[in-house]
Design a protein around this motif. Sequence first.
Motif, PDB file in Angstrom:
ATOM      1  N   ASP A 313       5.861   2.088  14.255  1.00  0.00           N
ATOM      2  CA  ASP A 313       4.766   2.149  15.410  1.00  0.00           C
ATOM      3  C   ASP A 313       3.770   1.271  14.828  1.00  0.00           C
ATOM      4  O   ASP A 313       3.231   1.170  13.750  1.00  0.00           O
ATOM      5  N   GLU A 314       3.202   0.149  15.924  1.00  0.00           N
ATOM      6  CA  GLU A 314       2.247  -0.775  15.521  1.00  0.00           C
ATOM      7  C   GLU A 314       1.047  -0.230  15.089  1.00  0.00           C
ATOM      8  O   GLU A 314       0.232  -0.600  14.205  1.00  0.00           O
ATOM      9  N   GLU A 315       0.656   1.085  15.655  1.00  0.00           N
ATOM     10  CA  GLU A 315      -0.719   1.571  15.325  1.00  0.00           C
ATOM     11  C   GLU A 315      -0.842   2.198  14.158  1.00  0.00           C
ATOM     12  O   GLU A 315      -1.899   2.242  13.386  1.00  0.00           O
ATOM     13  N   ARG A 316       0.437   2.525  13.261  1.00  0.00           N
ATOM     14  CA  ARG A 316       0.478   3.055  12.001  1.00  0.00           C
ATOM     15  C   ARG A 316       0.761   2.051  11.064  1.00  0.00           C
ATOM     16  O   ARG A 316      -0.062   2.334  10.032  1.00  0.00           O
ATOM     17  N   PHE A 317       1.325   0.915  11.379  1.00  0.00           N
ATOM     18  CA  PHE A 317       1.661  -0.065  10.395  1.00  0.00           C
ATOM     19  C   PHE A 317       0.662  -1.412  10.421  1.00  0.00           C
ATOM     20  O   PHE A 317       0.388  -1.795   9.373  1.00  0.00           O
ATOM     21  N   ALA A 318       0.102  -1.575  11.484  1.00  0.00           N
ATOM     22  CA  ALA A 318      -0.680  -2.797  11.705  1.00  0.00           C
ATOM     23  C   ALA A 318      -2.185  -2.451  11.753  1.00  0.00           C
ATOM     24  O   ALA A 318      -2.809  -3.358  11.765  1.00  0.00           O
ATOM     25  N   ARG A 319      -2.493  -1.325  12.011  1.00  0.00           N
ATOM     26  CA  ARG A 319      -3.904  -0.840  12.136  1.00  0.00           C
ATOM     27  C   ARG A 319      -4.601  -0.207  10.673  1.00  0.00           C
ATOM     28  O   ARG A 319      -3.945   0.628  10.357  1.00  0.00           O
ATOM     29  N   PRO A 320      -5.579  -0.838  10.320  1.00  0.00           N
ATOM     30  CA  PRO A 320      -6.220  -0.680   8.987  1.00  0.00           C
ATOM     31  C   PRO A 320      -6.865   0.778   8.963  1.00  0.00           C
ATOM     32  O   PRO A 320      -7.989   0.808   9.098  1.00  0.00           O
ATOM     33  N   GLY A 321      -6.177   1.893   9.309  1.00  0.00           N
ATOM     34  CA  GLY A 321      -6.737   3.019   9.318  1.00  0.00           C
ATOM     35  C   GLY A 321      -6.494   4.078   8.230  1.00  0.00           C
ATOM     36  O   GLY A 321      -5.265   3.901   7.334  1.00  0.00           O
ATOM     37  N   PRO A 322      -6.585   5.412   8.629  1.00  0.00           N
ATOM     38  CA  PRO A 322      -6.079   6.379   7.490  1.00  0.00           C
ATOM     39  C   PRO A 322      -4.556   6.279   7.370  1.00  0.00           C
ATOM     40  O   PRO A 322      -4.108   6.621   6.615  1.00  0.00           O
ATOM     41  N   ARG A 323      -3.938   6.145   8.603  1.00  0.00           N
ATOM     42  CA  ARG A 323      -2.370   6.250   8.720  1.00  0.00           C
ATOM     43  C   ARG A 323      -1.598   5.134   7.825  1.00  0.00           C
ATOM     44  O   ARG A 323      -0.507   5.089   7.589  1.00  0.00           O
ATOM     45  N   ALA A 324      -2.582   4.057   7.480  1.00  0.00           N
ATOM     46  CA  ALA A 324      -1.839   2.752   6.718  1.00  0.00           C
ATOM     47  C   ALA A 324      -1.365   3.186   5.500  1.00  0.00           C
ATOM     48  O   ALA A 324      -0.394   2.712   5.029  1.00  0.00           O
ATOM     49  N   VAL A 325      -2.038   4.256   5.001  1.00  0.00           N
ATOM     50  CA  VAL A 325      -1.741   4.561   3.563  1.00  0.00           C
ATOM     51  C   VAL A 325      -0.471   5.406   3.495  1.00  0.00           C
ATOM     52  O   VAL A 325       0.424   5.161   2.825  1.00  0.00           O
ATOM     53  N   ASP A 326      -0.260   6.268   4.916  1.00  0.00           N
ATOM     54  CA  ASP A 326       0.883   7.100   5.076  1.00  0.00           C
ATOM     55  C   ASP A 326       2.125   5.962   5.302  1.00  0.00           C
ATOM     56  O   ASP A 326       3.387   6.084   4.873  1.00  0.00           O
ATOM     57  N   ALA A 327       1.880   4.814   5.982  1.00  0.00           N
ATOM     58  CA  ALA A 327       2.936   4.051   6.277  1.00  0.00           C
ATOM     59  C   ALA A 327       3.142   3.143   5.210  1.00  0.00           C
ATOM     60  O   ALA A 327       4.487   2.719   5.053  1.00  0.00           O
ATOM     61  N   ALA A 328       2.320   2.804   4.182  1.00  0.00           N
ATOM     62  CA  ALA A 328       2.630   2.118   2.849  1.00  0.00           C
ATOM     63  C   ALA A 328       3.705   2.778   2.134  1.00  0.00           C
ATOM     64  O   ALA A 328       4.640   2.399   1.597  1.00  0.00           O
ATOM     65  N   GLU A 329       3.544   4.189   2.274  1.00  0.00           N
ATOM     66  CA  GLU A 329       4.292   5.003   1.314  1.00  0.00           C
ATOM     67  C   GLU A 329       5.657   5.187   1.901  1.00  0.00           C
ATOM     68  O   GLU A 329       6.813   5.085   1.403  1.00  0.00           O
ATOM     69  N   GLU A 330       5.730   5.217   3.400  1.00  0.00           N
ATOM     70  CA  GLU A 330       6.985   5.291   3.971  1.00  0.00           C
ATOM     71  C   GLU A 330       7.912   4.119   3.793  1.00  0.00           C
ATOM     72  O   GLU A 330       8.972   3.940   3.691  1.00  0.00           O
ATOM     73  N   LEU A 331       7.218   2.832   4.019  1.00  0.00           N
ATOM     74  CA  LEU A 331       7.781   1.687   3.994  1.00  0.00           C
ATOM     75  C   LEU A 331       8.424   1.278   2.282  1.00  0.00           C
ATOM     76  O   LEU A 331       9.366   0.890   2.344  1.00  0.00           O
ATOM     77  N   GLY A 332       7.677   1.908   1.442  1.00  0.00           N
ATOM     78  CA  GLY A 332       8.263   1.729   0.077  1.00  0.00           C
ATOM     79  C   GLY A 332       9.528   2.621  -0.070  1.00  0.00           C
ATOM     80  O   GLY A 332      10.460   2.153  -0.638  1.00  0.00           O
ATOM     81  N   ARG A 333       9.456   3.712   0.515  1.00  0.00           N
ATOM     82  CA  ARG A 333      10.869   4.584   0.700  1.00  0.00           C
ATOM     83  C   ARG A 333      12.204   3.879   1.115  1.00  0.00           C
ATOM     84  O   ARG A 333      12.876   3.622   0.610  1.00  0.00           O
ATOM     85  N   PHE A 334      11.709   3.157   2.301  1.00  0.00           N
ATOM     86  CA  PHE A 334      12.829   2.320   3.071  1.00  0.00           C
ATOM     87  C   PHE A 334      13.129   1.265   2.348  1.00  0.00           C
ATOM     88  O   PHE A 334      14.465   0.904   2.127  1.00  0.00           O
ATOM     89  N   LEU A 335      12.369   0.278   1.760  1.00  0.00           N
ATOM     90  CA  LEU A 335      12.696  -0.879   1.051  1.00  0.00           C
ATOM     91  C   LEU A 335      13.686  -0.641  -0.418  1.00  0.00           C
ATOM     92  O   LEU A 335      14.437  -1.409  -0.487  1.00  0.00           O
ATOM     93  N   HIS A 336      13.143   0.379  -0.905  1.00  0.00           N
ATOM     94  CA  HIS A 336      13.981   0.856  -2.141  1.00  0.00           C
ATOM     95  C   HIS A 336      14.761   2.087  -2.063  1.00  0.00           C
ATOM     96  O   HIS A 336      15.145   2.714  -2.912  1.00  0.00           O
ATOM     97  N   SER A 337      15.438   2.295  -0.869  1.00  0.00           N
ATOM     98  CA  SER A 337      16.421   3.623  -0.463  1.00  0.00           C
ATOM     99  C   SER A 337      17.419   3.277  -1.408  1.00  0.00           C
ATOM    100  O   SER A 337      18.243   4.093  -1.450  1.00  0.00           O
ATOM    101  N   ARG A 338      18.116   2.193  -1.717  1.00  0.00           N
ATOM    102  CA  ARG A 338      19.113   1.691  -2.424  1.00  0.00           C
ATOM    103  C   ARG A 338      19.021   1.870  -3.582  1.00  0.00           C
ATOM    104  O   ARG A 338      19.929   1.800  -4.560  1.00  0.00           O
ATOM    105  N   ALA A 339      17.881   2.113  -4.444  1.00  0.00           N
ATOM    106  CA  ALA A 339      17.670   1.989  -5.644  1.00  0.00           C
ATOM    107  C   ALA A 339      18.133   3.582  -6.221  1.00  0.00           C
ATOM    108  O   ALA A 339      17.798   4.421  -5.560  1.00  0.00           O
ATOM    109  N   ALA A 340      18.436   3.314  -7.343  1.00  0.00           N
ATOM    110  CA  ALA A 340      18.748   4.681  -7.844  1.00  0.00           C
ATOM    111  C   ALA A 340      17.608   5.572  -8.212  1.00  0.00           C
ATOM    112  O   ALA A 340      16.598   4.989  -8.457  1.00  0.00           O
ATOM    113  N   PRO A 341      17.667   6.943  -8.004  1.00  0.00           N
ATOM    114  CA  PRO A 341      16.540   7.904  -8.097  1.00  0.00           C
ATOM    115  C   PRO A 341      16.087   7.755  -9.329  1.00  0.00           C
ATOM    116  O   PRO A 341      16.858   7.563 -10.471  1.00  0.00           O
TER     117      PRO A 341
END
Length: 341
Positions: A313-341
């Motif tokens: 969602d553009e407004e969550r990932f590209a808008r510098p607001g409160p939801r951007a912190v949530d988006a960064a955490e979500e992105l981290g989980r996706f980028l490293h989903s293949r990493a060992a827990p």
Amino acid sequence: MRTLATALLLPVLLSLAAHLVPVPVFAADAAQLAASQADSAAAPYQKNRAIPADTGSHIASEAPNDANTPIVVSDDTGHEVRLQQPARRVIALYGAFNELLLALGAGDVLAARTVADAAVPGLEHLPAIGTHMRPNAELVVRQSPDLVIQLAGRNEVLLQTENLRALGLDVLVFEMNSFEQMFAVLQKLGRLTGRESEASALVTAWRERLAALETRYADMEPVSVFYEVRYPNLLGAGRGGIVNDMIRRAGGRNVIADEKKLVRFNEEALLASDPDVYIMQRGPMNPEPQPLEQRQHYKSLRAIREGRVLVVDEERFARPGPRAVDAAEELGRFLHSRAAP
């Protein structure tokens, strides 16, 4: 003498009336405008006016120690605004500022919204005053704001800002191209609205979450990422915006090295960079992007072959607001989903 004065003034008044040009109004907000006109007739423009005690409006939880000490804030262009009391009526011409004010618990000070923010919870009842790029000056003035806040950007925005200042309005212009810039703006909004403690608490909490995010992926190999802003006429997120900051903190590496916020990126360069992950935003700038699997020349991309495509969602990932912190955490989980827990 009265008859003579009337005879002299009448031609001047008629000439002024002939030059008044009505300003266009958005049809969808016609009802709100009618109500606004009625209100403004009863309450003419007055900066920093007080809210009557019986309105039930929230009173700022933190005021300057000395009631006679003005609130002085400078924006990112060096322009200074001086308020005698916390702002009671604010118009933010960019949605992220509205979201930050709502996060501060300052929704009651918002006097109007842009057309684009009609769907933001807590703003739908507010009158519309145009768009971020082209606010209607007459509608803005009619709302009697103590303060107007605008996002730095194109020359057209700066021109509109100067027009509003020429009408006697206090306008502050801020950049928010990183989390740290967003935090600095939030703290200034807290000061301007008498909510400094709330702003400090939010900044502390968000910084702790981002620090934990960086620590979590610090020892992992950065994941190469391409972030699609628009397609066709491919536009990607460069290193000059909050998207790049988000990618970096989430343990990624932006394949675009250009320091601009938005970068025209030809498809040959994209194929050569061959990112591990392809992020495609959906929103106002990219309303109906063609699915990647339907783009014949993209099929050789590693991200496509391995199914590492994320639609956001553009407004969550590209808008510098409160939801951007949530988006960064979500992105981290996706980028490293293949990493060992």
